[in-house]
Design a protein around this motif. Structure first.
Motif: not given
Length: 260
Positions: A79, A136-137, A139-141, A144, A182
């Motif tokens: 990722k 670690f998703p 879309y969390y990065v 935002p 992560r």
């Protein structure tokens, strides 16, 4: 009789014994000292941005060596590589439409090598990929960074989409390493090649930040000089106000913004 400890080893052991707050304070002081040193010895601040991209390319080269020598991608985050490819592609687009220069060539080379690493992890070395640790998703990065780019972006004469794209790739570059961290946290074991890669990313981010800070300081000094001399007219005042507004937005960016 014990042999005398080397100074570097002694300092390293002393640092390990310090509490987190002391370590953070020492890191801030060291960073500020490094900025002062860079400002004194580097006259063309654009060289810092070139150096940051070169160090990033060296970090990718370390990953390529690991993949080719050890034939395993254990401990690597796919990722993070995908996020890196995204921000490099967006920054490459911005370089073509905004400022075609040496950065374009460096970004092109880094993007090609990053895509090769992604190919190796996804296909050639897929059995060794720790997919369960790389949780670690993404879309969390992405989300935002996109929202922040829509809200805070450079105030320049370029097209609105290009300004949003540039801010997005800047924010994404700063956060792309999170999935890799992560993975390192989940595995509890950090391989040497992975540690060297993360260290190279940290150095690259510091040089990018140093480029941005020194560039902002240099522009502020050039703007302040006429004010100290008392030579200000109405048109010049408005022009400088526009520059301050542009700089105010740019100063909120988390890493280097170089817009000419």
């Amino acid at each position: 009789m014990r042999p005398p400890k080397r100074p570097i080893h002694a300092v390293t052991m002393w640092m390990k014994r310090q509490p987190p707050k002391v370590k953070a304070f020492l890191a801030v002081v060291s960073g500020m000292a490094a900025l002062v040193l860079l400002r004194a010895i580097v006259h063309d601040h654009d060289n810092l941005f070139v150096a940051a991209e070169a160090v990033h390319a060296m970090g990718i080269s370390v990953l390529i060596y690991k993949l080719m020598k050890e034939k395993t991608c254990a401990g690597l985050s796919l990722k993070t590589q995908e996020l890196t490819a995204i921000f490099l592609a967006v920054r490459l687009y911005c370089s073509f439409v905004m400022e075609y220069d040496i950065h374009t060539l460096l970004d092109s080379a880094t993007l090609v090598t990053t895509l090769w690493v992604i190919y190796m992890i996804r296909f050639k070395l897929k059995p060794t990929y720790m997919e369960d640790k790389d949780n670690f998703p993404i879309y969390y990065v992405l989300v935002p960074c996109l929202v922040l780019a829509l809200v805070v972006h450079p105030s320049t004469s370029h097209h609105y989409v290009n300004r949003i794209s540039w801010a997005f790739c800047v924010y994404l570059e700063a956060a792309a390493v999170l999935p890799q961290l992560r993975v390192m946290q989940n595995t509890k074991i950090v391989e040497p090649f992975t540690a060297h890669y993360v260290f190279a990313l940290g150095v690259a981010r510091f040089l990018s930040c140093a480029h941005w800070v020194l560039q902002r300081c240099g522009r502020a000094a050039r703007i302040a000089t006429p004010f100290r001399g008392g030579v200000v007219d109405q048109r010049g005042s408005r022009s400088r106000q526009d520059q301050f507004r542009g700089g105010k937005s740019a100063m909120l960016l988390a890493s280097s913004i170089s817009v000419h």
